[in-house]
Enzyme design. Structure first.
Site, PDB file in Angstrom:
ATOM      1  N   ASP A  21      11.650 -21.693 -10.633  1.00 14.51           N
ATOM      2  CA  ASP A  21      11.830 -22.892 -11.450  1.00 14.51           C
ATOM      3  C   ASP A  21      10.698 -23.889 -11.179  1.00 14.51           C
ATOM      4  O   ASP A  21      10.530 -24.361 -10.053  1.00 14.51           O
ATOM      5  CB  ASP A  21      13.199 -23.500 -11.084  1.00 14.51           C
ATOM      6  CG  ASP A  21      13.670 -24.537 -12.069  1.00 14.51           C
ATOM      7  OD1 ASP A  21      12.883 -24.928 -12.942  1.00 14.51           O
ATOM      8  OD2 ASP A  21      14.835 -24.966 -11.940  1.00 14.51           O
TER       9      ASP A  21
ATOM     10  N   ASP B  23      17.386 -27.649 -20.301  1.00 17.03           N
ATOM     11  CA  ASP B  23      18.690 -27.191 -19.788  1.00 17.03           C
ATOM     12  C   ASP B  23      19.797 -27.314 -20.837  1.00 17.03           C
ATOM     13  O   ASP B  23      19.905 -28.325 -21.532  1.00 17.03           O
ATOM     14  CB  ASP B  23      19.098 -28.024 -18.567  1.00 17.03           C
ATOM     15  CG  ASP B  23      18.249 -27.696 -17.357  1.00 17.03           C
ATOM     16  OD1 ASP B  23      17.217 -27.006 -17.512  1.00 17.03           O
ATOM     17  OD2 ASP B  23      18.613 -28.129 -16.252  1.00 17.03           O
TER      18      ASP B  23
HETATM   19  C1  GLA Z   1      16.497 -26.882 -13.503  1.00 20.25           C
HETATM   20  C2  GLA Z   1      16.841 -25.576 -14.213  1.00 20.25           C
HETATM   21  C3  GLA Z   1      18.333 -25.354 -14.137  1.00 20.25           C
HETATM   22  C4  GLA Z   1      18.775 -25.304 -12.679  1.00 20.25           C
HETATM   23  C5  GLA Z   1      18.363 -26.586 -11.980  1.00 20.25           C
HETATM   24  C6  GLA Z   1      18.607 -26.508 -10.482  1.00 20.25           C
HETATM   25  O1  GLA Z   1      17.036 -27.981 -14.170  1.00 20.25           O
HETATM   26  O2  GLA Z   1      16.406 -25.598 -15.542  1.00 20.25           O
HETATM   27  O3  GLA Z   1      18.670 -24.137 -14.781  1.00 20.25           O
HETATM   28  O4  GLA Z   1      18.199 -24.182 -12.063  1.00 20.25           O
HETATM   29  O5  GLA Z   1      16.978 -26.849 -12.164  1.00 20.25           O
HETATM   30  O6  GLA Z   1      18.162 -27.635  -9.814  1.00 20.25           O
END
Ligand code: GLA
Length: 528
Positions: A286, A349
């Site tokens: 990520d 997200d």
């Molecule tokens: C980002 C990702 C999410 C999750 C969070 C965890 O926002 O897009 O899917 O993994 O980080 O902190």
């Protein structure tokens, strides 16, 4: 507690004495808070801590400065009076939605208020968190300590070999949507048990993926360590494997993950080896704080992801590589695959709301042609069963993700699923569309932003057709027989409703159905 205004010179001593006798009121604070501060908050649930950085400027009794946050800090304003410190963040209003957009305006950020006191070089700051008061202890640090580290040299770009994994979109479970920071060893084991006992594993779900907040820091040799929620990652992986399942983990190319835990920055090869030694089968990588350090363009992002892609390859363990970069730099156009990615996020997200799922899901159709076996678009994980949408909306979620050949990564609590949730996540006829062995992209038969009719050709010559109603009332949707591939245009074609699990008739030259609000009618049409 001794507060801020302690006199430290003869002059101030005299001043304090005069104050005592009511002769002068001090109007100017005598200890200067001006400087850079690292405010550290302990997280008792996992033994980690989080740093928040402030630049404080003090002029007399007035405080200004910044809560240092990338890309832009948030201004602070406040005062110091009679030893009591109070300041508050002043977030900028959110930008208005683009002209013509029907999306709701982004909610304004709420100001964060801090109350504090000062003693022996330390500021104690108290703010209100979601679960009550949160205390942090701040110390002065050099400015550089508040800045992201310099970028590391990145490798020359090359195309990594296909790792041969994810010939169909990955299926499994991930902790983030339901558990966020509350995921731990026991819940992961429970999820593995439930994956098997509920029938999910038989339906094709394999991966049990731990998302952010498992990390602690590094040992003396620089090896990444897990925090107290995860006492023994190897033992946990063995347990998940003993159930016939596979296990996934999460990290970031930046120094910190999105939830401010330890990232893989500068330790990419070492972390890949650790993950392989633990028995990890899937890595979600990520971007998070990598964005504070590196440029946000396709060659740079490719190099960042290639670095970990190569490190995984060199472990010689089959590990699915899931890029999480929120659809930046058109990852689907090629660099996601070149850097070794088996799937890449195409959006920000998801959340457990119709507006979020609808907006994300229907924006993906135009990207479908970029996916292929081993390399999938990822419009984020499923929210089915988390409670924020209706059953019709969750059926739309499952149908749309399957029409898109999106990864099916459940995000709910598998231990407490209702029968309805099970019937949605384990609809084998819908899963078969998602997992069709010969990927052919979905296309739009018709779209007016309210009713969407999508078609996806399947390996056996049949097609899946989804009639989606994005409006707030039941609506009629239809498609013409002539829009089907030649072999299915004839009157003898078989139509099956994949949610009702029954045959339907297509009379005349078109198929018509009344589709519930936010719902779907999903069909498989095959030659007789
Ligand atoms: C980002 C990702 C999410 C999750 C969070 C965890 O926002 O897009 O899917 O993994 O980080 O902190």
């Amino acid at each position: 507690m001794h507060r801020l205004f302690r006199a430290s010179t003869g002059f101030f001593a005299v001043l304090s004495c005069c104050v005592l006798f009511g002769m002068v009121r001090p109007s100017v604070a005598q200890t200067d808070l001006s400087g850079y501060w690292d405010a550290r908050t302990q997280n008792p649930s996992d033994g980690t801590f989080r740093d928040t950085y402030f630049e404080i400027r003090q002029t007399g009794e007035t405080i200004s400065g910044m809560l240092i946050r990338r890309p832009n800090g948030i201004p602070i304003t406040g005062s110091i009076k009679d030893g009591a410190i109070h300041f508050v963040t002043v977030p900028s209003p959110p930008p208005p939605p683009p002209a013509g957009s029907t999306a709701p305006a982004r909610p304004a950020q709420r100001p964060i208020a801090y109350d504090g006191s000062y003693e022996d070089g330390k500021l104690t700051l108290v703010t209100q968190g979601r679960n009550g008061a949160v205390t942090s202890i701040a110390v002065k640090v050099p400015k550089e300590a508040t800045m992201p580290p310099a970028p590391l040299p990145l490798p020359a770009l090359k195309d990594l070999a296909d790792n041969g994994l994810a010939k169909t979109p990955p299926m499994g479970w991930n902790s983030w949507n339901k558990f966020g920071g509350r995921v731990d060893d026991a819940s992961v084991r429970g999820m593995a048990d439930a994956m098997v006992s509920s029938g999910m594993s038989k339906a094709g779900y394999v991966y049990i993926n731990i998302d952010d907040t498992w990390e602690l820091g590094r040992d003396a040799s620089g090896n990444i360590t897990s925090n107290k929620k995860f006492p023994d990652m190897k033992a946990l992986a063995d347990y998940v494997h003993s159930k016939g399942l596979k296990i996934g983990i999460y990290s970031s190319p930046g120094p910190k993950t999105c939830a401010s835990y330890e990232g893989s920055f500068g330790h990419e090869e070492q972390d890949a080896k650790t993950f392989a030694a633990w028995g990890i089968d899937y890595l979600k990588y990520d971007l998070c704080s990598g964005l504070d350090i590196y440029k946000d363009d396709a060659p740079t992002l490719q190099a960042i992801y290639q670095k970990m892609g190569l490190a995984l390859e060199e472990t010689h363990r089959p590990i699915i590589y899931s890029l999480c970069e929120y659809g930046r730099a058109a990852v689907w156009t090629g660099w996601g695959e070149k850097s070794g990615g088996n799937l890449w996020r195409t959006t920000g997200d998801i959340s457990d709301r119709w507006e979020s799922m609808d907006r994300i899901g229907f924006s993906q159709i135009k990207l479908a042609a970029y996916a292929k076996p081993g390399h999938w678009n990822d419009p984020d994980m499923l929210e089915i069963g988390n409670g924020g949408m209706t059953a019709d909306e969750y059926r739309t979620h499952m149908s749309l993700w399957s029409m898109l050949a999106a990864p099916l990564i459940a995000g709910n609590d598998l231990r407490t699923m209702t029968d309805e949730t099970k019937s949605i996540l384990m609809n084998l006829e819908v899963i078969a569309i998602d997992q069709d062995p010969e990927y052919k992209p979905v296309t739009s038969l018709s779209s007016d932003g309210r009713i969407e009719v999508l078609m996806r050709p399947l390996h056996d010559g049949s097609v899946a057709v989804g009639l989606f109603n994005r409006t707030d009332a039941p609506a009629e949707a239809q498609f013409a027989r002539s829009s089907l591939p030649g072999s299915l245009m004839g009157k003898e074609a078989k139509v099956r409703d994949l949610w009702k699990h029954e045959a339907l008739a297509m009379e005349g030259d078109s198929f018509k159905a009344t589709v519930p609000s936010h719902g779907v009618v999903l069909l498989k049409i095959s030659a007789r």
